[in-house]
Write a protein that holds these residues in place. Sequence first.
Motif, PDB file in Angstrom:
ATOM      1  N   TYR A 255       0.854  -1.190   0.000  1.00 11.54           N
ATOM      2  CA  TYR A 255       0.000   0.000   0.000  1.00 11.54           C
ATOM      3  C   TYR A 255       0.893   1.246   0.000  1.00 11.54           C
ATOM      4  CZ  TYR A 255      -3.697  -3.188   1.611  1.00 11.54           C
ATOM      5  OH  TYR A 255      -4.597  -4.220   1.735  1.00 11.54           O
ATOM      6  N   LEU A 256       0.532   2.213  -0.798  1.00 14.97           N
ATOM      7  CA  LEU A 256       1.222   3.495  -0.783  1.00 14.97           C
ATOM      8  C   LEU A 256       0.558   4.418   0.227  1.00 14.97           C
ATOM      9  CD1 LEU A 256       1.514   4.177  -4.636  1.00 14.97           C
ATOM     10  CD2 LEU A 256       3.083   2.893  -3.174  1.00 14.97           C
ATOM     11  N   ILE A 257       1.363   5.238   0.876  1.00 12.65           N
ATOM     12  CA  ILE A 257       0.826   6.354   1.653  1.00 12.65           C
ATOM     13  C   ILE A 257       1.272   7.618   0.934  1.00 12.65           C
ATOM     14  CG2 ILE A 257       0.674   7.484   3.892  1.00 12.65           C
ATOM     15  CD1 ILE A 257       1.532   4.868   5.189  1.00 12.65           C
ATOM     16  N   ASP A 258       0.343   8.180   0.194  1.00 11.91           N
ATOM     17  CA  ASP A 258       0.546   9.327  -0.695  1.00 11.91           C
ATOM     18  C   ASP A 258       1.343   8.936  -1.943  1.00 11.91           C
ATOM     19  OD1 ASP A 258      -0.990  11.030   0.771  1.00 11.91           O
ATOM     20  OD2 ASP A 258       0.669  12.043   1.771  1.00 11.91           O
ATOM     21  N   ALA A 259       1.218   9.775  -2.954  1.00 19.67           N
ATOM     22  CA  ALA A 259       1.875   9.519  -4.241  1.00 19.67           C
ATOM     23  C   ALA A 259       2.292  10.855  -4.838  1.00 19.67           C
ATOM     24  CB  ALA A 259       0.933   8.775  -5.187  1.00 19.67           C
ATOM     25  N   GLY A 260       3.540  11.206  -4.616  1.00 21.65           N
ATOM     26  CA  GLY A 260       4.060  12.455  -5.142  1.00 21.65           C
ATOM     27  C   GLY A 260       4.629  12.283  -6.539  1.00 21.65           C
ATOM     28  N   PRO A 261       5.351  13.281  -7.025  1.00 20.83           N
ATOM     29  CA  PRO A 261       5.923  13.212  -8.371  1.00 20.83           C
ATOM     30  C   PRO A 261       6.878  12.022  -8.516  1.00 20.83           C
ATOM     31  CG  PRO A 261       6.109  15.435  -7.454  1.00 20.83           C
ATOM     32  CD  PRO A 261       5.668  14.549  -6.342  1.00 20.83           C
ATOM     33  N   ASN A 262       6.899  11.446  -9.706  1.00 23.30           N
ATOM     34  CA  ASN A 262       7.834  10.369 -10.055  1.00 23.30           C
ATOM     35  C   ASN A 262       7.696   9.140  -9.159  1.00 23.30           C
ATOM     36  OD1 ASN A 262       9.383  11.665 -12.279  1.00 23.30           O
ATOM     37  ND2 ASN A 262       9.910  13.132 -10.679  1.00 23.30           N
ATOM     38  N   ILE A 263       6.466   8.817  -8.783  1.00 25.15           N
ATOM     39  CA  ILE A 263       6.237   7.630  -7.961  1.00 25.15           C
ATOM     40  C   ILE A 263       6.667   6.368  -8.700  1.00 25.15           C
ATOM     41  CG2 ILE A 263       3.833   7.460  -8.745  1.00 25.15           C
ATOM     42  CD1 ILE A 263       5.181   6.461  -5.275  1.00 25.15           C
ATOM     43  N   ASP A 264       6.568   6.370 -10.027  1.00 25.81           N
ATOM     44  CA  ASP A 264       6.993   5.193 -10.787  1.00 25.81           C
ATOM     45  C   ASP A 264       8.492   4.963 -10.646  1.00 25.81           C
ATOM     46  OD1 ASP A 264       7.339   7.593 -12.159  1.00 25.81           O
ATOM     47  OD2 ASP A 264       7.037   6.712 -14.137  1.00 25.81           O
ATOM     48  N   HIS A 265       9.263   6.043 -10.579  1.00 24.27           N
ATOM     49  CA  HIS A 265      10.710   5.925 -10.393  1.00 24.27           C
ATOM     50  C   HIS A 265      11.017   5.311  -9.026  1.00 24.27           C
ATOM     51  CE1 HIS A 265      14.912   6.912 -11.123  1.00 24.27           C
ATOM     52  NE2 HIS A 265      14.976   7.524  -9.958  1.00 24.27           N
ATOM     53  N   SER A 266      10.283   5.735  -8.010  1.00 24.78           N
ATOM     54  CA  SER A 266      10.486   5.188  -6.666  1.00 24.78           C
ATOM     55  C   SER A 266      10.156   3.699  -6.627  1.00 24.78           C
ATOM     56  CB  SER A 266       9.619   5.945  -5.653  1.00 24.78           C
ATOM     57  OG  SER A 266      10.019   7.294  -5.540  1.00 24.78           O
ATOM     58  N   LEU A 267       9.041   3.323  -7.235  1.00 24.79           N
ATOM     59  CA  LEU A 267       8.652   1.911  -7.238  1.00 24.79           C
ATOM     60  C   LEU A 267       9.671   1.069  -7.992  1.00 24.79           C
ATOM     61  CD1 LEU A 267       4.794   2.235  -7.832  1.00 24.79           C
ATOM     62  CD2 LEU A 267       5.943   1.590  -5.713  1.00 24.79           C
ATOM     63  N   ASN A 268      10.131   1.571  -9.126  1.00 20.03           N
ATOM     64  CA  ASN A 268      11.107   0.821  -9.914  1.00 20.03           C
ATOM     65  C   ASN A 268      12.407   0.630  -9.130  1.00 20.03           C
ATOM     66  OD1 ASN A 268      11.666  -0.295 -12.719  1.00 20.03           O
ATOM     67  ND2 ASN A 268      13.405   1.079 -12.483  1.00 20.03           N
ATOM     68  N   ALA A 269      12.801   1.656  -8.375  1.00 23.09           N
ATOM     69  CA  ALA A 269      14.022   1.561  -7.575  1.00 23.09           C
ATOM     70  C   ALA A 269      13.900   0.504  -6.488  1.00 23.09           C
ATOM     71  CB  ALA A 269      14.348   2.915  -6.953  1.00 23.09           C
ATOM     72  N   LEU A 270      12.673   0.203  -6.087  1.00 25.76           N
ATOM     73  CA  LEU A 270      12.431  -0.807  -5.051  1.00 25.76           C
ATOM     74  C   LEU A 270      12.128  -2.181  -5.638  1.00 25.76           C
ATOM     75  CD1 LEU A 270      10.202   1.399  -2.745  1.00 25.76           C
ATOM     76  CD2 LEU A 270      12.485   0.547  -2.169  1.00 25.76           C
TER      77      LEU A 270
END
Length: 727
Positions: A255-270
Amino acid sequence: MSKITLTPVSSGIYWLEVAEADLRVLCGCPADSVKHLMKRGLIDSTEVGSVHCETGPNAILLSDRQIQNGSFANLAEFPVLQMLYRQGMLLPGHPNNTGAKPILIGRDEVVRAQMDYIYRGNYGLTSVEEILDTGLSEEQAEEMMRLKLRFAFGTIHPTEDLLEARIVGNAPVEVRNGVTVARQRTNRYEFTYQGEQVLVDLNLPLNRHYETPYDLGFHSLPRDYFSIVHTGEGDGWDINRPCMASILVFQGRIYLIDAGPNIDHSLNALGVDINEVEGIFHTHAHDDHFSGLTTLIRTDHRLKYYSTRLVRESVSKKLAALMSVEEQDFEQYFEIHDLDLGIWNNIDGLEVRPIFSPHPVETNIFFFRTLWSKGYLSYAHLADIPARDVLEGMVTEDSDAPGLSNELFEQVWEYYRDPADLKKIDMGGGLIHGKAVDFEGDESKKIVLAHTDRPLTEGEQEIGVEETFGSIDVLIPGNEDYLLIYAENHLKTYYPTVPHSDLIMLVNCKRRSYGVGETIIPSGVIPDSVHLLLTGTAELIKDEFGISNPLSSASLIGDLSVLSETPTTSIYRARSPVETLAIPRVLFHEFILRNQILEQVEHLQEMLEFMHHCWLLQEMISYPVKIRIARHAVLSKHKKGDTFNPDEKGFAFLKTGKAVLWDNGRLVRILTPGDFWGVGAVLGGLSQNISVEIVEDVTTYRITNPEVLRQAPILRWKLLEKTGQRS
């Protein structure tokens, strides 16, 4: 020396300056454009008349296309905030407050949409009536409106009071001090000053994407029973870190808590594929917590949206303005779960308590807890809270004056200080953010300080800690292998008639991990294993076609080569850290044969292979969803010379042949294999002006139930992008 300078900043972002005319234009404003300007030194600290402030743009050129290559092109909220507040153009008595307003430049409908989106970003809900519509009492609505007016310095201003619009057509329009701009064609604008011209092209080349201003490296995300992954400790001005956010893992679900700019980049990094995300808990509608919603609708299923109705109504109005869609379309992209304010809501064993928090827009903070061996373990996420002294300064007992009652003030601070095993707080300071000192003596076991663009002071480090991207607080370890549960569910989707015992046989196979860029299956071989992608994102690269298709979690790769005993013609490679279930070739072959599903699998594989060449189905559509679409596809044929309204015939993919799409007698495009028609049958609003002319005999895959396409938000998104390009 040129009077007009044009400086490339990042993909799709340029800086145009006419110093003599005091004009500085941010050309293109996708996510985090302000951070890109900061990194290039185009926004910097300065002093004007002994007042500390920032330099920066005073105008923004907007993209004609709201979506480019899958990403939103116009997110002007933070650039506007930078001009109004950090440059001081709106602040009373500031030397930069000369009466000149920031300027938005672009086509009429684009500028108006941005004006409305910025308005909702400034204020959220703007009347007692709108607040009442969320189900609150009249007394609550009136108090919230009083508080909102206090944050707004007494008045809700239309955006036109804060910004100027320059609506641009083909004829030149003056921007400022003799500088003119004219639109040449889609996303191409010519600026002219004293006989000098500069052309700005905001079109993103194919396969180019807007860039992220920071590098996060690559990390792994274990699927624990209850854990918090720190994915954002910065704010909208921090050039090195994402904005304040977290990922909550509960019983292996993400589950995400909030979704700021470039959330796809954060998810990909994880190493997390966006289709792995179960849902989002949302605090409020400011862009540093909101703009990632435009990424989350690029999924193949509706994510669960958890917040109070108060926040959800504010968010849906802003998103509708940004996307130029109807407000009720929000539920086409998200599965809405309204939470009751102030009480514990049970979500499949995870208890969530949203608490009202004073802010310029409707905001709730979250407390999470779950029962374990010695009682409850908890996490508190306090995003965008005000400092105690700021909020106390708003207290008034005049029920007609902007502000809040002392009773509400005390209640809010009692909630803020409620202890938790782990608490993350906003310590950004200023008029609308918190301070670490307010949590001195807080009895929480661990406090994480976030929402800032600076290092912590020694005093702040005594109160809380600063976390790095990808660090994890495990509240309850996982003793069950959740990935195996997901593997079984995915295999059941592929092979619904196969006995459970045979699926468990496959699930018992070994797992393999691959780093970014590592080859999973090379080209030109018969794979030794078929791989079920459990986590992360891979890609299929077809050299002869120059095609690179992303493959989301739950994708099955290498199966066709194994069954046909022919070498692969593609490379399968990890785009992020991935984990796969590796099913040995012999075992997989025998599994298919003994369950007598070879013909069924080959039929589906033919359709899936075709889908690899379809633009609409290439991006982040998981194999289970593609299979669902394939099961509603039937072959149809049309003869050369046939002409018909495609919206009336229904949605279809062109498999072979050639056709032409006309719009009211105007050639829209030539249709070749992989293209489609019948968008109106999916999005609604059948057009009487659209027609298809068959110029070569064609075969199509006609989708018998358009609902299977509507259920995938990314397909609606891409259809909107395609239809938007007709203008």
